[in-house]
Design an enzyme around this catalytic site. Structure first.
Site, PDB file in Angstrom:
ATOM      1  N   CYS A  74       4.473  13.148  -7.721  1.00 55.47           N
ATOM      2  CA  CYS A  74       3.592  14.105  -8.397  1.00 55.47           C
ATOM      3  C   CYS A  74       2.260  13.423  -8.711  1.00 55.47           C
ATOM      4  O   CYS A  74       2.228  12.285  -9.175  1.00 55.47           O
ATOM      5  CB  CYS A  74       4.252  14.611  -9.672  1.00 55.47           C
ATOM      6  SG  CYS A  74       3.139  15.636 -10.650  1.00 55.47           S
TER       7      CYS A  74
ATOM      8  N   HIS B 249       0.811  -1.216   0.000  1.00 54.86           N
ATOM      9  CA  HIS B 249       0.000   0.000   0.000  1.00 54.86           C
ATOM     10  C   HIS B 249       0.844   1.264   0.000  1.00 54.86           C
ATOM     11  O   HIS B 249       0.394   2.322   0.444  1.00 54.86           O
ATOM     12  CB  HIS B 249      -0.982  -0.014   1.187  1.00 54.86           C
ATOM     13  CG  HIS B 249      -2.051  -1.062   1.049  1.00 54.86           C
ATOM     14  ND1 HIS B 249      -2.800  -1.530   2.100  1.00 54.86           N
ATOM     15  CD2 HIS B 249      -2.493  -1.747  -0.062  1.00 54.86           C
ATOM     16  CE1 HIS B 249      -3.663  -2.451   1.659  1.00 54.86           C
ATOM     17  NE2 HIS B 249      -3.476  -2.599   0.356  1.00 54.86           N
TER      18      HIS B 249
END
Ligand code: BJW
Ligand code: ZN
Length: 263
Positions: free
Chosen positions: A129, A121
């Protein structure tokens, strides 16, 4: 936790050739990092997951979401790995082949000495970005964030000036392909999987112990509470990770503080 269960699990662990240690938020609970779903202490008791841990939430209010993750990163930096994290690293050092597959976004396995945990995860320490995915160094930020965080506008990408986002996997997003592939391969080829501190409710991660069980691996679960994974576990050790893991290593190999014997 019955002593005989620990002994049985330790015998299985001591004989295993390929071990997967699959961890969730309960692994870090005793380091002071809150879980998600525990009553009273879980993060989702205090915060709305949909307002914070989805791509839609970030698009709607980037400063709210970025500030919340800044607070959590700050809290993890102050946390220390506990005896259970050290025991996991000890298993890696002793089993012929062992890998940590974690759902956690903290770095406590790394700091306890685990070689290369697979992060399903993502990580609090890998911002990128939101538009061009360029990795961005972790902002210096304040060493202290106010309790519960504060609204903080995310930095801008140096290449395309879009908002930088946390490098974690939100609901509805695909897991990082290399991590998921490695996890699936390790689950399919292990002979023992140890699942620690996960509710087993979030997919596809929750499939990892199920795959291992289906393909004949022994599954040992460490959790103070019942979970859906009870159904696939050969042994359920009911207790907290910081106590059960060191006891398991001790029972499997003797003194966990000693370096492993060579040969
Ligand atoms: C102790 C202890 C101690 C306490 N010692 N133990 C319907 C059915 C099935 C699936 C879905 C569905 N609807 C939607 C989905 C998919 C969804 C999902 O699974 N939802 C379920 C909730 C129903 N999954 C996704 O969206 C995933 N992506 C996906 O499916 O993509 C598809 C796709 C493919 C291709 C292209 C595009 C899309 C992504 C899931 C991402 C999960 N992200 C989070 C947040 C990460 C960022 C952050 O940290 O903010 O990950 S959610 C949260 O849950 C976090 C955790 O890693 C994850 C798992 O939680 P975990 O670790 O199990 O913690 P808890 O709190 O649940 O449990 C703690 C346990 O510890 C408890 O059992 C305690 O008893 C125990 N414990 N103290 C040992 N001391
Ligand atoms: Zn960019």
């Amino acid at each position: 936790m019955a002593k005989s269960d620990t002994a049985e699990a330790a015998a299985m662990l001591g004989q295993a050739r390929r071990v997967v240690i699959f961890t969730g938020a309960g692994m870090s609970a005793e380091s002071g990092v809150p879980t998600f779903r525990d009553a009273l202490t879980g993060l989702w008791q205090r915060y709305d997951a949909h307002a914070l841990a989805t791509p839609e939430a970030f698009r709607a209010d980037p400063a709210l979401v970025w500030g919340w993750y800044e607070w959590r990163r700050c809290a993890v930096r102050r946390a220390q790995p506990h005896e259970g994290h050290l025991a996991v690293a000890a298993i890696e050092a002793r089993a012929p082949h062992a890998v940590v597959i974690t759902q956690n976004v903290d770095d406590l396995h790394e700091r306890a000495g685990s070689a290369a945990p697979v992060h399903l995860h993502g990580s609090l320490f890998a911002p990128r970005c939101s538009a061009c995915a360029q990795p961005v160094p972790v902002p210096d930020g304040a060493a202290e964030e106010p309790d519960e965080g504060r609204r903080t506008p995310p930095p801008r990408c140096a290449y395309c000036s879009a908002s930088v986002r946390p490098g974690v996997v939100w609901f509805g997003e695909a897991l990082p392909q290399p991590a998921l592939e490695t996890a699936a391969e390790e689950a399919a080829s292990c002979d023992l999987l140890l699942t620690v501190g996960t509710s087993g409710l979030v997919y596809p991660a929750a499939e990892i112990p199920q795959v291992a069980a289906r393909l004949g691996a022994t599954v040992i679960q460490i959790n103070p509470r019942p979970t859906p994974l009870d159904a696939v576990a050969d042994v359920n050790l009911r207790g907290p990770a910081a106590q059960v893991l060191p006891a398991l290593v001790q029972a499997a190999w003797g003194d966990a503080d000693q370096p492993p014997q060579s040969g």
